[in-house]
Write an enzyme that holds these catalytic residues in place. Structure first.
Site, PDB file in Angstrom:
ATOM      1  CG  HIS A   1      -6.952   3.484  22.234  1.00 54.45           C
ATOM      2  ND1 HIS A   1      -8.222   3.478  22.766  1.00 54.45           N
ATOM      3  CD2 HIS A   1      -6.134   3.938  23.221  1.00 54.45           C
ATOM      4  CE1 HIS A   1      -8.178   3.932  24.013  1.00 54.45           C
ATOM      5  NE2 HIS A   1      -6.926   4.203  24.317  1.00 54.45           N
TER       6      HIS A   1
ATOM      7  CB  SER B   1      -5.596 -16.424  -2.870  1.00 48.16           C
ATOM      8  OG  SER B   1      -6.583 -16.227  -3.855  1.00 48.16           O
TER       9      SER B   1
ATOM     10  CE  LYS C   1      -5.470 -12.312  -0.441  1.00 47.41           C
ATOM     11  NZ  LYS C   1      -5.913 -12.136   0.762  1.00 47.41           N
TER      12      LYS C   1
ATOM     13  CD  GLU D   1      -7.215 -15.411   8.199  1.00 48.68           C
ATOM     14  OE1 GLU D   1      -7.623 -14.359   7.724  1.00 48.68           O
ATOM     15  OE2 GLU D   1      -6.916 -16.397   7.493  1.00 48.68           O
TER      16      GLU D   1
END
Ligand code: ARG
Length: 465
Positions: free
Chosen positions: A171, A296, A302, A309
């Site tokens: 979980h 970024s 970043k 992704e």
């Protein structure tokens, strides 16, 4: 008028000559012609389409339907086109209707009217199934090779991190301590099953020739059987043609391939998601290889996990490709229908995506690193050992439900009083259960004990492919 004629002739030479047309009075609507064409994607089957023609010409020759000389000329012309393809010099004529027509026209350019015999006793319906099965044969073995390389990399990582502890989750909540190698092993098992599914897929790719348009052909199949080695096919690749209708109608092998790839993609996607999560500042267990991340344009700090992704994101495409073909097939009356032309783009798309992902994933895996200090900090969380404590009480003859309650209360007390269990006095510990004491707590609440107390695991080392 003359000029007009010359123009039409020129257009024909550019490759929009068709394999049909005798019964038509009207010229095909231009827009519709473009709509129904498939050359812009089925050119990827060029090599296999040539193999079909080579086999077919040999079969026609052996049966006496072509003279020796005719057979020789056609084979030569076809081999020349094959050479171009192999040297990657082949450029499809984008005006052709499909790859079959394109190759036919090329052969006609080389041998003239003799090319008109090339299509004797065969149909594109038969050709396309052959081409697609050949494509699947080639691609499934490429994917097997890539997957096996990836499994090898997983195995290396497994060895490197064999005894490194890791936090196991359920979980997305800290659950119990495991080895990082246990975590990797879970994926190794999944990818091994994908590997096995691919190996078994071979059985669905039996090649049969001579289906014609749907009803078979007058050419005895023994002529085909003798010629198939031209395409590198051996006995295990061949099936017997028992139902030409089935042969030209079904695309279950494509659905099967897309299903296998979708399952493989699901595994890649879950792993990608884990790595995304574990590399966040919030978890901070993994150091992602910089060469597979991007920055970024606005925020200088970043380091984004774009590769992962995209792997996760492509899953939609892979599932979509499977559903597209399943849906396209579900209501088709027997036998061949043009709808089936639309199986190719989804097939190519899934194959190409998976291959590219695997190629990158191997190198990504090689450079992935654990942030051991952060993991060790997380391993201090006493909740991670609650199950081991309860199990310990079970071995002291406490009913599990009671043990669960006792440890639950102990954890609750620790949280409320802001005192770690390891720091509790003997008296406090005993007040929860007489078997609990500092010595036992120290022994049980540590990673070594947590992993070594497990006896149910059949070896911890993987059977990597
Ligand atoms: N382009 C077609 C396909 O991909 C090839 C077969 C065409 N057959 C036909 N009768 N139009 O399925």
């Amino acid at each position: 008028m003359k000029k007009q004629k010359a123009k039409t002739k020129k257009a024909k030479d550019k490759g929009d000559k068709k394999l049909w047309g005798g019964r038509f009075k009207k010229k095909i609507d231009k827009q519709f012609y473009r709509f129904q064409k498939s050359i812009h994607y089925d050119y990827k089957l060029a090599e296999y389409d040539i193999y079909h023609s080579l086999i077919h010409v040999s079969a026609l020759g052996a049966s006496g339907l072509l003279t020796r000389e005719e057979e020789r000329k056609l084979l030569k012309a076809l081999r020349e086109v094959l050479d171009e393809i192999k040297k990657q010099e082949f450029k499809p004529h984008l005006k052709s209707e499909d790859i079959h027509t394109d190759i036919h026209n090329r052969v006609e350019k080389k041998v003239g009217k003799l090319a008109l015999k090339l299509h004797s006793l065969r149909s594109r319906n038969d050709q396309i199934v052959f081409d697609e099965k050949m494509y699947c044969l080639k691609e499934y073995s490429d994917i097997l090779r890539l997957l096996s390389g990836f499994l090898e990399e997983l195995s290396n990582k497994h060895k490197n991190y064999e005894k490194d502890f890791f936090v196991g989750y359920t979980h997305t909540r800290r659950a119990q301590v495991i080895y990082f190698s246990d975590y990797l092993l879970a994926y190794a098992q999944m990818f091994t099953r994908d590997y096995e599914r691919l190996v078994n897929f071979q059985d669905s790719l039996k090649i049969t020739l001579g289906a014609g348009a749907l009803a078979g052909t007058p050419l005895d199949s023994k002529y085909y059987q003798r010629a198939v080695s031209i395409a590198g096919l051996v006995k295990k690749h061949l099936g017997e043609l028992t139902s030409p209708l089935d042969n030209v109608s079904d695309r279950d092998f494509i659905v099967e391939f897309l299903s296998i790839l979708s399952i493989l993609q699901m595994h890649l996607s879950r792993m990608a998601e884990d790595f995304i999560l574990y590399s966040t500042k919030e978890f901070d267990y993994l150091d992602l290889p910089e060469e597979f991340c991007t920055g970024s344009s606005l925020m200088p700090h970043k380091k984004n996990p774009d590769f992962l992704e995209l792997v996760r994101g492509y899953t939609g495409k892979l599932y979509g490709n499977l559903v597209a073909v399943l849906t396209m097939m579900k209501g088709l009356p027997l036998s061949y229908n043009r709808d089936m032309q639309l199986d190719k783009e989804p097939l190519f798309s899934s194959v190409e995506t998976i291959k590219e992902e695997l190629r990158i994933m191997v190198r990504f895996m090689r450079s992935l690193k654990l942030k051991k200090d952060n993991i060790n900090r997380a391993l201090k969380d006493e909740g991670l050992y609650a199950t081991e404590l309860a199990d310990f009480l079970v071995f002291k003859n406490v009913a599990f439900k009671n043990a669960h309650d006792i440890v639950g209360k102990l954890i609750r007390y620790s949280e409320d009083k802001k005192i770690s269990i390891k720091e509790m006095s003997e008296k406090t510990l005993k007040s929860f259960h007489k078997e609990l004491n500092q010595k036992q707590i120290k022994r049980i609440m540590n990673p070594e004990y947590a992993v070594s107390s497990k006896r149910s695991i059949f070896g911890r080392s993987p059977k990597f492919k």
